[in-house]
Design a protein around this motif. Structure first.
Motif, short mmCIF file in Angstrom:
data_model
loop_
_atom_site.label_atom_id
_atom_site.label_comp_id
_atom_site.label_asym_id
_atom_site.label_seq_id
_atom_site.Cartn_x
_atom_site.Cartn_y
_atom_site.Cartn_z
N ASN A 262 -4.96 -80.89 -57.47
CA ASN A 262 -3.65 -81.33 -56.96
C ASN A 262 -3.75 -82.60 -56.11
N PHE A 263 -4.53 -83.56 -56.57
CA PHE A 263 -4.68 -84.86 -55.91
C PHE A 263 -5.49 -84.82 -54.62
N GLN A 264 -6.23 -83.74 -54.40
CA GLN A 264 -7.10 -83.74 -53.22
C GLN A 264 -8.27 -84.70 -53.45
N TYR A 265 -8.69 -84.82 -54.69
CA TYR A 265 -9.78 -85.72 -55.05
C TYR A 265 -9.37 -86.63 -56.20
N GLY A 266 -10.15 -87.68 -56.41
CA GLY A 266 -9.86 -88.58 -57.53
C GLY A 266 -10.93 -88.54 -58.60
N ALA A 267 -11.82 -87.59 -58.47
CA ALA A 267 -12.85 -87.44 -59.50
C ALA A 267 -13.23 -85.97 -59.60
N TYR A 268 -13.65 -85.58 -60.80
CA TYR A 268 -13.96 -84.17 -61.05
C TYR A 268 -15.43 -84.05 -61.44
N GLU A 269 -16.08 -83.19 -60.72
CA GLU A 269 -17.51 -82.95 -60.91
C GLU A 269 -17.85 -82.61 -62.37
N TRP A 270 -16.94 -81.89 -63.04
CA TRP A 270 -17.21 -81.43 -64.40
C TRP A 270 -16.45 -82.22 -65.46
N ALA A 271 -16.10 -83.45 -65.10
CA ALA A 271 -15.30 -84.25 -66.04
C ALA A 271 -15.96 -84.37 -67.42
N LEU A 321 -5.61 -82.84 -70.48
CA LEU A 321 -6.98 -82.56 -70.03
C LEU A 321 -7.05 -82.59 -68.52
N ASN A 322 -6.24 -83.47 -67.93
CA ASN A 322 -6.21 -83.48 -66.48
C ASN A 322 -5.40 -82.30 -65.95
N GLY A 323 -4.18 -82.16 -66.45
CA GLY A 323 -3.25 -81.15 -65.92
C GLY A 323 -3.80 -79.74 -65.94
N PHE A 324 -4.33 -79.33 -67.10
CA PHE A 324 -4.88 -77.98 -67.21
C PHE A 324 -6.40 -77.97 -67.02
N GLY A 325 -6.94 -79.14 -66.65
CA GLY A 325 -8.38 -79.23 -66.38
C GLY A 325 -8.62 -79.51 -64.91
N ALA A 326 -9.01 -80.76 -64.61
CA ALA A 326 -9.38 -81.13 -63.24
C ALA A 326 -8.31 -80.78 -62.21
N ASN A 327 -7.08 -80.93 -62.59
CA ASN A 327 -5.96 -80.67 -61.68
C ASN A 327 -5.98 -79.26 -61.10
N ILE A 328 -6.47 -78.31 -61.90
CA ILE A 328 -6.53 -76.94 -61.40
C ILE A 328 -7.98 -76.43 -61.35
N LEU A 329 -8.93 -77.35 -61.40
CA LEU A 329 -10.36 -77.03 -61.39
C LEU A 329 -10.76 -76.08 -62.52
N ASN A 330 -10.47 -76.51 -63.73
CA ASN A 330 -10.86 -75.72 -64.89
C ASN A 330 -11.70 -76.60 -65.81
N ILE A 351 2.97 -82.14 -68.08
CA ILE A 351 2.67 -82.77 -66.78
C ILE A 351 3.32 -81.97 -65.65
N SER A 352 4.62 -81.77 -65.73
CA SER A 352 5.31 -81.07 -64.65
C SER A 352 4.85 -79.62 -64.52
N ALA A 353 4.66 -78.95 -65.66
CA ALA A 353 4.25 -77.54 -65.61
C ALA A 353 2.89 -77.39 -64.94
N SER A 354 1.94 -78.25 -65.32
CA SER A 354 0.61 -78.11 -64.74
C SER A 354 0.61 -78.49 -63.26
N ARG A 355 1.46 -79.45 -62.89
CA ARG A 355 1.54 -79.82 -61.46
C ARG A 355 2.22 -78.72 -60.66
N ALA A 356 3.18 -78.05 -61.25
CA ALA A 356 3.83 -76.96 -60.53
C ALA A 356 2.80 -75.88 -60.23
N ILE A 357 1.91 -75.66 -61.20
CA ILE A 357 0.89 -74.63 -61.01
C ILE A 357 -0.16 -75.06 -59.98
N SER A 358 -0.57 -76.33 -60.04
CA SER A 358 -1.57 -76.77 -59.05
C SER A 358 -0.97 -76.78 -57.64
N PHE A 359 0.31 -77.06 -57.57
CA PHE A 359 1.02 -77.01 -56.29
C PHE A 359 0.95 -75.58 -55.73
N ALA A 360 1.26 -74.61 -56.58
CA ALA A 360 1.20 -73.21 -56.14
C ALA A 360 -0.22 -72.83 -55.74
#
Ligand code: SF4
Ligand code: SF4
Lengths: 648, 162
Positions: A262-271, A321-330, A351-360
């Motif tokens: 959820n935008f805490q970081y700008g890079a994902y360890e498992w990208a 890939l971002n929304g359901f991946g890095a965005n929620i650490l998957n 986009i909106s659905a995955s952000r709503a979930i990362s927000f939660a």
């Protein structure tokens, strides 16, 4: 016959209340001043939908608009635009999709469909050239988007029928529900699917057998062929064509522009686990294209083993890939594909659905949401079981899903307790996988976009990873090196404004921004002017076209002004402005929005205190009616004297 | 010469249809294209379909006014629009759907390989369409098919070392 070629000259107006369909002529002046697509859309919205209207009420219009290049020989001219007042942002809304629905509409003989009212029971519109009928859709209600399309193809006994439809999310008016068009492309953003659902309109099925006439056939043919050759010779063509948008996962990760947690970081360890190379190795089956597209950035993927074995899906984008991946650490690709397939079927904007979930998930992490509020679900990062469950709960508006179906802004207001800080949106629309701290122009683009947070309106690609050659070709040497440097704020107001005007034209003519105009940046103002001139016979040069782009953009802004938008709304979530990006090449950076915004207002000739267009600008664009409607007393004449200090 | 079609590479973009129809109509008019991309959306399978330029062309044989003649240079069967009387015998008799009928002009039409430089081939980016001279393409095709078989064998666990 309509004065200009390229157009069909016909609009279908469908009154769902009275179940009445009218075929009306397209006004010549509309083509001359607004070109097509979102240009047509904003003019209809401006004239007919009161800014105070509830977007989910029958008063709202739902417009499908093509443009003069749609369905022609020009590369990737398969776009369709949907326009309505957005239920997500409560202001101007539009979205754009490729595929084959737009061209088919023109082959059937229509430039545009305009729906108003609400049908008493579920209906779908069937168009076969002159035959246009509203038909019962009770049997389709509740079906997912893929089923709906298949049923329609079967029952109409026509494998070539092209469909636009909503899924359960649209039916239940999820504020970011999308409309899916053949074959599985999405009119994703702004909640156009919810508007369709509010009208009890399940689908539009169209089949056309006519031709699209061209004003100067020989010149047009040669130009189109030249565009195709140029695209295929472009340096990035092989990569974009092979991987599509997922190709940028690794690059974005490198520059710290790949939103994580959820935008805490700008890079994902498992990208590397979820990048294009992995996706291809594991799941690629074949390349798929939209109408007239030599790029074929869409792919068919299949899950060959494991829990979701046999699942086939398309339209897996960078955003997915971002929304359901890095965005929620998957980091599990198969589950990303599964979530993508679910969102497509349910008819949710990924986009909106995955952000709503990362927000939660972030609220859960921070302890803001209690166990009871989320019905005992485990919302820890990367828990895909919960994600699947939530997607269904959102689409059917069940329990906690009902809250998330409202979008992060409304949800945060309801939750309170500081939740707003974690709601990553601008003007109510969730932010795509683009971090304005790592690419300053992107931050600006998010706030100036007329449909709320969005990367595709200004679409600054020149400084994404640095295209100095392209920057020089388009804008000249004097803008370098800053123009191509993602971390510099210099000239970014200029870049975004030019992008917005050009994008308004591209969206209105009917081209794709991924293939040719922005990503493979081959086709620019001059090319566009020639293509439109040859296709239509409109006497249009670059200056005239720029004016059309500006006119469209300014009228959208004026509509938003009437909806209550002003300077104060042109801002980013505080995280972008206060929390330095901790990752990679963007380490330590925040988005320095204010100076870019100053430059932007200056170039637009908008009032920097209110964010309203000035009278001078509106008069210059023949938008005197906008001046009258907003009220002279609220507007200033001109702001040209207030040149901002543009040195860094 | 004839068009060699490889459906595996076809992305379904319909550019071939658009350019084909444009050549004869000066308009983009897929229903007047000599090539049609048959779409099976559920399977994401796209099959471009056109005239095979048969050696023993039934269309030419049944034409009562002998409007269908072989172009000596390209070896394509061409319809002389001035001679064609619109009886649709060729349309009815082609076993493959190679000839279409234009209701506006009342004439049959079919692929004539654009006189040797087909538009569809020029714009097909993935190379699903190729203009080929003759039998040399058969070996390549056979190879393609065996490649698929090899994959199958490998899937079954047979060691192939390819
Ligand atoms: S141009 Fe090529 S890829 Fe496109 S539809 Fe025709 S055969 Fe298929
Ligand atoms: S039209 Fe049919 S019969 Fe005639 S040459 Fe073509 S495939 Fe053969």
């Amino acid at each position: 016959m309509f004065k200009y070629r390229g157009y069909t000259g016909n609009i279908l107006r469908v009154d769902l209340n009275r179940q009445k369909i009218d075929k009306i002529p397209l006004a010549e002046s509309l083509a001359e001043k607004y070109l097509g697509g979102n240009g047509f859309g904003i003019r209809f919205l401006w004239d007919e939908v009161p800014p105070e209207a509830d977007p989910l009420s029958p008063v709202n219009l739902l417009i499908f608009a093509t443009g003069p290049l749609v369905g022609t020989l020009i590369p990737n001219s398969g776009r369709i635009e949907a326009i309505a007042k957005s239920p997500l942002t409560n202001m101007y809304g539009d979205s754009n999709a490729g595929g084959f629905f737009g061209p088919e509409l023109k082959f059937a003989g229509y430039d545009m469909l305009v729906f108003r009212g609400r049908a008493p029971q579920p209906v779908y519109l069937y168009i076969e050239d002159e035959l246009v009928e509203l038909r019962d859709a009770t049997h389709l209600w509740g079906k997912d988007t893929i089923e709906t399309e298949e049923i329609l193809r079967d029952e109409l006994k026509d494998p070539d029928v092209k469909v636009a439809c909503i899924g359960p999310a649209g039916e239940n008016m999820v504020r970011y529900a999308c409309i899916q068009v053949t074959p599985q492309r999405s009119l994703g953003r702004s909640g156009m699917g919810a508007v369709m659902g509010s009208k009890n309109l399940k689908a539009v099925a169209v089949r056309g057998t006519k031709g699209i006439a061209i004003a100067e056939p020989d010149k047009f043919h040669d130009l189109a062929l030249e565009f195709h050759r140029r695209l295929r010779a472009n340096d990035v063509y092989p990569a974009v064509s092979k991987y599509g948008t997922p190709g940028i996962v690794s690059i974005m990760n490198m520059i710290g522009r790949f939103p994580t947690k959820n935008f805490q970081y700008g890079a994902y360890e498992w990208a590397d686990d979820i990048n294009a190379e992995s996706l291809h190795k594991k799941h690629f089956v074949k390349h798929l294209a939209c109408y007239a597209c030599p790029v074929a950035c869409d792919k068919l993927f299949k899950i060959k083993e494991g829990e979701y074995r046999g699942l086939a899906c398309r339209s897996v984008e960078y955003e997915t890939l971002n929304g359901f991946g890095a965005n929620i650490l998957n980091r599990d690709l198969a589950s990303i594909l599964k979530a993508n397939d679910m969102a497509d079927r349910l008819g949710l904007d990924v986009i909106s659905a995955s952000r709503a979930i990362s927000f939660a998930m972030e609220l859960w992490e921070k302890g803001i949401l209690s166990h009871g509020e989320v019905e005992g679900m485990d919302l820890s990062w990367g828990n895909m079981e919960t994600v699947f469950k939530l997607l269904n709960m959102i689409a059917y508006r069940q329990g906690f899903g009902d809250l998330l179906a409202e979008g992060v802004k409304r949800a945060a207001e309801k939750i309170g307790r500081g939740a707003e800080y974690y709601a990553m949106h601008v003007k109510g629309q969730e932010i795509a996988a683009q971090d304005g701290r790592a690419q300053q122009s992107m931050g600006l683009a998010h706030v100036t976009s007329n449909r709320g947070a969005d990367h595709l309106k200004g679409f600054p690609t020149i400084d994404e990873t640095g295209y100095p050659a392209e920057a020089e070709r388009r804008y000249g040497k004097e803008y370098l090196p800053d123009m191509a440097d993602p971390r510099s704020i210099k000239h970014k107001g200029f870049l975004v404004k030019d992008g917005e005007d050009f994008a308004a034209v591209v969206d209105s003519a009917g081209n794709c921004k991924s293939g040719g105009t922005f990503v493979l940046a081959e086709i620019y103002w001059e090319d566009m002017a020639r293509a439109i001139r040859y296709a239509t016979g409109l006497e249009i040069e670059v200056q005239g076209l720029k004016k059309i782009g500006e006119r469209i953009y300014n009228l959208q802004r004026c509509y938003n002004v009437l909806c209550g938008i002003s300077r104060k709304d042109d801002t980013l979530p505080r995280r972008f402005l206060e929390e330095p990006n901790p990752s990679a090449a963007a380490k330590g950076l925040v988005c320095r929005l204010e100076p870019m915004l100053e430059e932007y207002y200056y170039l637009r000739n908008w009032d920097p205190r209110t964010g309203y267009p000035t009278i001078k600008k509106l008069e210059e664009l023949d938008l005197k009616d906008a001046v009258d409607r907003i009220g002279r007393e609220k507007l200033i004449y001109s702001r040209e004297d207030m040149k901002p200090d543009r040195s860094e | 010469m004839y068009l060699d079609v490889n459906p595996e590479l076809c992305t379904g973009c319909s550019l071939c249809e658009a350019f084909c129809s444009f050549r004869r109509e000066k308009a983009i008019w897929p229903t007047k294209s000599c090539i049609s991309v048959l779409k099976y959306e559920r399977e994401a399978l796209y099959i471009p379909f056109t005239c095979q330029q048969c050696e023993k062309a039934i269309c030419a044989e049944v034409c009562p006014v002998q409007a269908i003649k072989r172009n000596a240079h390209t070896r394509a069967w061409e319809i002389d629009a001035n001679k064609c009387m619109g009886c649709k015998m060729c349309v009815a008799s082609c076993p493959l759907g190679g000839v279409a009928f234009d209701p506006h002009r009342g004439r049959a039409f079919k692929c004539d390989l654009c006189g040797g430089d087909p538009e569809c081939v020029k714009v097909c980016a993935p190379g699903a369409l190729k203009l080929v001279k003759g039998p040399e393409v058969v070996l390549a095709k056979r190879r393609r098919v065996t490649q698929n078989m090899l994959h199958l064998l490998q899937n079954w666990g047979v060691e192939t070392h390819v």
